[in-house]
Write an enzyme that holds these catalytic residues in place. Structure first.
Site, PDB file in Angstrom:
ATOM      1  N   THR A 125      77.686  63.415  29.613  1.00  0.00           N
ATOM      2  CA  THR A 125      76.034  63.685  28.830  1.00  0.00           C
ATOM      3  C   THR A 125      75.580  62.641  27.978  1.00  0.00           C
ATOM      4  O   THR A 125      76.179  63.087  26.765  1.00  0.00           O
ATOM      5  CB  THR A 125      75.135  64.953  29.135  1.00  0.00           C
ATOM      6  OG1 THR A 125      74.797  65.713  30.476  1.00  0.00           O
ATOM      7  CG2 THR A 125      73.921  65.538  29.119  1.00  0.00           C
ATOM      8  N   ASP A 239      82.421  69.073  40.793  1.00  0.00           N
ATOM      9  CA  ASP A 239      82.774  69.941  42.007  1.00  0.00           C
ATOM     10  C   ASP A 239      84.086  70.682  42.265  1.00  0.00           C
ATOM     11  O   ASP A 239      83.623  72.150  42.836  1.00  0.00           O
ATOM     12  CB  ASP A 239      83.081  69.133  43.350  1.00  0.00           C
ATOM     13  CG  ASP A 239      82.560  67.162  43.821  1.00  0.00           C
ATOM     14  OD1 ASP A 239      81.451  67.504  43.588  1.00  0.00           O
ATOM     15  OD2 ASP A 239      83.031  66.875  44.422  1.00  0.00           O
ATOM     16  N   ARG A 242      81.957  73.645  39.739  1.00  0.00           N
ATOM     17  CA  ARG A 242      80.096  73.672  39.837  1.00  0.00           C
ATOM     18  C   ARG A 242      80.803  75.239  40.110  1.00  0.00           C
ATOM     19  O   ARG A 242      79.752  76.258  39.987  1.00  0.00           O
ATOM     20  CB  ARG A 242      79.584  73.062  40.381  1.00  0.00           C
ATOM     21  CG  ARG A 242      78.806  71.707  39.623  1.00  0.00           C
ATOM     22  CD  ARG A 242      78.322  70.750  40.342  1.00  0.00           C
ATOM     23  NE  ARG A 242      77.258  69.926  39.699  1.00  0.00           N
ATOM     24  CZ  ARG A 242      77.695  69.099  40.535  1.00  0.00           C
ATOM     25  NH1 ARG A 242      77.468  68.567  41.366  1.00  0.00           N
ATOM     26  NH2 ARG A 242      76.929  67.953  39.689  1.00  0.00           N
ATOM     27  N   ARG A 267      64.740 106.164  32.257  1.00  0.00           N
ATOM     28  CA  ARG A 267      62.405 106.348  31.610  1.00  0.00           C
ATOM     29  C   ARG A 267      61.646 107.240  32.812  1.00  0.00           C
ATOM     30  O   ARG A 267      61.702 106.378  34.255  1.00  0.00           O
ATOM     31  CB  ARG A 267      62.488 105.163  31.916  1.00  0.00           C
ATOM     32  CG  ARG A 267      61.036 104.996  31.939  1.00  0.00           C
ATOM     33  CD  ARG A 267      60.551 104.726  30.205  1.00  0.00           C
ATOM     34  NE  ARG A 267      59.253 104.383  29.691  1.00  0.00           N
ATOM     35  CZ  ARG A 267      58.660 104.448  29.110  1.00  0.00           C
ATOM     36  NH1 ARG A 267      58.970 104.768  28.433  1.00  0.00           N
ATOM     37  NH2 ARG A 267      57.180 103.812  29.002  1.00  0.00           N
ATOM     38  N   GLY A 340      58.216  97.252  28.961  1.00  0.00           N
ATOM     39  CA  GLY A 340      58.285  96.718  27.570  1.00  0.00           C
ATOM     40  C   GLY A 340      59.811  96.572  27.173  1.00  0.00           C
ATOM     41  O   GLY A 340      60.213  95.865  25.616  1.00  0.00           O
ATOM     42  N   GLU A 363      75.621  71.638  34.346  1.00  0.00           N
ATOM     43  CA  GLU A 363      76.828  71.133  35.264  1.00  0.00           C
ATOM     44  C   GLU A 363      75.816  70.267  36.453  1.00  0.00           C
ATOM     45  O   GLU A 363      75.887  70.464  37.274  1.00  0.00           O
ATOM     46  CB  GLU A 363      77.766  71.794  35.422  1.00  0.00           C
ATOM     47  CG  GLU A 363      78.429  72.166  34.551  1.00  0.00           C
ATOM     48  CD  GLU A 363      79.571  73.510  34.671  1.00  0.00           C
ATOM     49  OE1 GLU A 363      80.558  72.533  35.781  1.00  0.00           O
ATOM     50  OE2 GLU A 363      79.621  73.912  34.046  1.00  0.00           O
ATOM     51  N   GLY A 364      74.887  69.563  36.196  1.00  0.00           N
ATOM     52  CA  GLY A 364      74.037  68.802  37.359  1.00  0.00           C
ATOM     53  C   GLY A 364      72.310  70.145  37.445  1.00  0.00           C
ATOM     54  O   GLY A 364      72.422  71.668  38.020  1.00  0.00           O
TER      55      GLY A 364
HETATM   56  N1  COS Z   1      83.881  62.549  44.888  1.00  0.00           N
HETATM   57  C1  COS Z   1      83.820  61.644  44.717  1.00  0.00           C
HETATM   58  N2  COS Z   1      83.120  60.546  44.559  1.00  0.00           N
HETATM   59  C2  COS Z   1      81.689  60.565  44.839  1.00  0.00           C
HETATM   60  C3  COS Z   1      81.168  61.956  44.497  1.00  0.00           C
HETATM   61  C4  COS Z   1      81.756  62.875  43.966  1.00  0.00           C
HETATM   62  N3  COS Z   1      81.308  64.325  44.456  1.00  0.00           N
HETATM   63  N4  COS Z   1      79.796  61.717  44.721  1.00  0.00           N
HETATM   64  C5  COS Z   1      79.472  60.723  43.969  1.00  0.00           C
HETATM   65  N5  COS Z   1      80.761  60.101  44.116  1.00  0.00           N
HETATM   66  C6  COS Z   1      80.534  58.456  44.169  1.00  0.00           C
HETATM   67  C7  COS Z   1      80.099  58.150  45.404  1.00  0.00           C
HETATM   68  O1  COS Z   1      80.546  57.443  46.456  1.00  0.00           O
HETATM   69  C8  COS Z   1      79.312  56.665  45.061  1.00  0.00           C
HETATM   70  O2  COS Z   1      80.701  56.088  44.548  1.00  0.00           O
HETATM   71  P1  COS Z   1      80.502  54.596  45.584  1.00  0.00           P
HETATM   72  O3  COS Z   1      79.535  53.511  44.783  1.00  0.00           O
HETATM   73  O4  COS Z   1      82.230  53.203  45.991  1.00  0.00           O
HETATM   74  O5  COS Z   1      79.707  54.253  47.229  1.00  0.00           O
HETATM   75  C9  COS Z   1      79.005  56.812  44.061  1.00  0.00           C
HETATM   76  O6  COS Z   1      79.828  57.511  43.135  1.00  0.00           O
HETATM   77  C10 COS Z   1      78.425  56.756  43.206  1.00  0.00           C
HETATM   78  O7  COS Z   1      77.360  57.920  43.622  1.00  0.00           O
HETATM   79  P2  COS Z   1      75.718  57.996  43.840  1.00  0.00           P
HETATM   80  O8  COS Z   1      75.175  56.592  44.615  1.00  0.00           O
HETATM   81  O9  COS Z   1      75.485  59.182  45.057  1.00  0.00           O
HETATM   82  O10 COS Z   1      75.068  57.838  42.555  1.00  0.00           O
HETATM   83  P3  COS Z   1      73.413  58.357  42.351  1.00  0.00           P
HETATM   84  O11 COS Z   1      73.175  57.324  40.935  1.00  0.00           O
HETATM   85  O12 COS Z   1      72.624  58.789  43.651  1.00  0.00           O
HETATM   86  O13 COS Z   1      74.453  60.105  41.250  1.00  0.00           O
HETATM   87  C11 COS Z   1      75.172  62.340  41.095  1.00  0.00           C
HETATM   88  C12 COS Z   1      73.949  60.775  42.121  1.00  0.00           C
HETATM   89  C13 COS Z   1      75.676  62.662  42.105  1.00  0.00           C
HETATM   90  C14 COS Z   1      75.063  61.290  40.181  1.00  0.00           C
HETATM   91  C15 COS Z   1      73.664  63.070  40.860  1.00  0.00           C
HETATM   92  O14 COS Z   1      73.798  63.504  41.860  1.00  0.00           O
HETATM   93  C16 COS Z   1      74.506  63.946  39.799  1.00  0.00           C
HETATM   94  O15 COS Z   1      75.479  64.704  39.984  1.00  0.00           O
HETATM   95  N6  COS Z   1      73.899  64.263  38.881  1.00  0.00           N
HETATM   96  C17 COS Z   1      74.283  65.214  37.745  1.00  0.00           C
HETATM   97  C18 COS Z   1      75.542  64.764  37.295  1.00  0.00           C
HETATM   98  C19 COS Z   1      75.596  66.005  36.219  1.00  0.00           C
HETATM   99  O16 COS Z   1      75.872  67.275  36.819  1.00  0.00           O
HETATM  100  N7  COS Z   1      75.277  65.843  34.838  1.00  0.00           N
HETATM  101  C20 COS Z   1      75.810  67.344  34.170  1.00  0.00           C
HETATM  102  C21 COS Z   1      77.003  66.442  33.687  1.00  0.00           C
HETATM  103  S1  COS Z   1      78.750  67.591  32.959  1.00  0.00           S
HETATM  104  S2  COS Z   1      77.630  69.898  31.703  1.00  0.00           S
END
Ligand code: COS
Length: 386
Positions: A125, A239, A242, A267, A340, A363-364
């Site tokens: 982040t 993945d 989470r 209570r 309360g 984490e999203g």
């Molecule tokens: N596993 C492998 N590859 C993945 C993936 C996954 N779970 N998710 C996305 N990708 C790949 C996609 O296939 C794509 O690759 P190509 O460009 O080669 O096709 C690339 O990553 C970008 O993916 P996408 O187009 O879906 O990205 P977006 O910009 O639309 O963003 C994300 C989507 C996944 C970044 C967003 O949904 C997300 O998860 N955001 C939250 C992030 C987060 O958890 N932040 C907290 C920080 S850590 S505490």
């Protein structure tokens, strides 16, 4: 409900529960009030081998999986989400190495992580890259045998406390998300420092800081995987982790539920314990049912991951979103059942409600989880039509 845990899994649960009750419950209010990092509790977890749970035996761990980790995280969360966040973020920071690290990197870092000698943090982040993880600005430029890292990471759990940091930086801006790479950076590396410690609504025992990279040079061997794999490293890490956030949700909800039941039995209003009133019983019934459903989903997805499933994005997002929405609802309802008293710091549920909120954000966000699930459903439907 009986989840048919093995004897070993029950032992892990009981050990984590004992530590939670003996070491965490007595100090959780003070840690929360003062925003103090739980060093002593981390030592106890290390001595009990709980940091090594999910690390392969060949690297000094116990070689267990996602389910065992979920069970331990749930028990710690039942007592204090600030403590469990510190513990669970350690796994989050370790996944890049576990999933994509070279054997050399694993040999170098995992034994200390398994022994609890060094904590880990995950740095993705940034100020302008939260949900839009592809928008990171931190750069890593190859110069001779070193990468030179510049940029600032924000809201990093275990920042300042961890010895090992797995971070994502851009190695080739022209390639978008495919131009990101993952690195391991050790505390003490020149050019690597920490910003202010954040003052948070909840999970106040955990440390959250900025990571500041100012011409920080790391050997080129510190890249995790290959150049350009950083986004995939980050996504696969999330993945896996989470479901752990889901288990935090189950734990804090369980803790709040138990407090609400205990209070409602004691209570007395209108001459009867409030638990005898149907209005209260119905709230407790919904709370208990949703916790069981969340636990069943988190355990099922954890088992799915442990069985070697390759693509778990959808399932882990489902476990995270469901269990953490349950956590917010149940902790809020626990405050309501206790009225309360629930709102006062004398009882732990006001802290649990404040703590639970982060689970729907980090984490999203839960909105992002629904996007991930939605995208997966679209892909599955397109495949089925072929
Ligand atoms: N596993 C492998 N590859 C993945 C993936 C996954 N779970 N998710 C996305 N990708 C790949 C996609 O296939 C794509 O690759 P190509 O460009 O080669 O096709 C690339 O990553 C970008 O993916 P996408 O187009 O879906 O990205 P977006 O910009 O639309 O963003 C994300 C989507 C996944 C970044 C967003 O949904 C997300 O998860 N955001 C939250 C992030 C987060 O958890 N932040 C907290 C920080 S850590 S505490």
């Amino acid at each position: 409900m009986d989840y048919l845990l093995t004897e070993e899994q029950i032992m892990i649960r009981d050990l984590a529960r004992q530590i939670a009750e003996e070491k965490i419950v007595p100090v959780r209010a003070e840690l929360d009030e003062t925003g103090t990092f739980p060093h002593d509790i981390m030592k106890t977890l290390a001595q009990s081998d709980l940091f090594g749970l999910f690390i392969p035996e060949e690297y000094g761990g116990l070689g267990k999986g996602c389910l065992e980790l979920a069970i331990a995280v749930e028990e710690l969360s039942r007592a204090c989400l600030g403590v469990s966040t510190t513990y669970a973020a350690n796994a989050l920071g370790t996944y890049p190495l576990l999933l994509f690290g070279s054997d050399e990197q694993k040999k170098r870092y995992l034994p200390d992580i398994a022994a609890g000698k060094k904590l880990v943090a995950f740095g993705l982040t940034e100020a302008n890259a939260g949900s839009d993880a592809g928008g990171i600005q931190t750069t890593a430029r190859l110069e001779g045998n070193e990468y030179v890292i510049n940029g600032t990471k924000q809201w990093i759990t275990n920042g300042g406390e961890a010895g090992i940091y797995t971070i994502i930086g851009i190695t080739d801006r022209s390639k978008g998300p495919r131009g990101a790479s993952a690195f391991v950076v050790e505390k003490g590396t020149p050019g690597f420092s920490f910003g202010k410690k954040e003052n948070k609504m909840g999970i106040r025992a955990s440390a959250t800081t900025e990571l500041i990279f100012d011409n920080c040079r790391v050997p080129k061997e510190n890249i995790i995987g290959k150049e350009g794999m950083g986004f995939v490293v980050a996504m696969k890490t999330l993945d896996n982790s989470r479901t752990g956030v889901g288990s935090q949700g189950v734990g804090v909800a369980q803790g709040a539920f138990e407090e609400a039941v205990k209070f409602a039995r004691q209570r007395v209003q209108f001459g009867h314990p409030v638990i005898t009133f149907q209005a209260v019983q119905h709230m407790l019934a919904d709370m208990g049912t949703s916790i069981e459903a969340a636990r069943a989903l988190v355990y099922a997805v954890s088992r799915f991951i442990d069985a070697g499933a390759k693509d778990v994005s959808k399932e882990s997002a489902m476990a995270k979103v469901f269990a953490t929405d349950v956590a917010m609802r149940v902790t809020t309802d626990a405050v309501q059942v206790m009225g309360g008293s629930g709102y006062m710091k004398e009882y732990p549920v006001e802290k649990m409600m404040r703590d639970a909120k982060i689970l729907q954000i980090y984490e999203g966000t839960n909105q992002i989880q629904r996007n991930v699930i939605g995208q997966a459903l679209i892909k599955e439907a397109a495949k089925a039509n072929k």
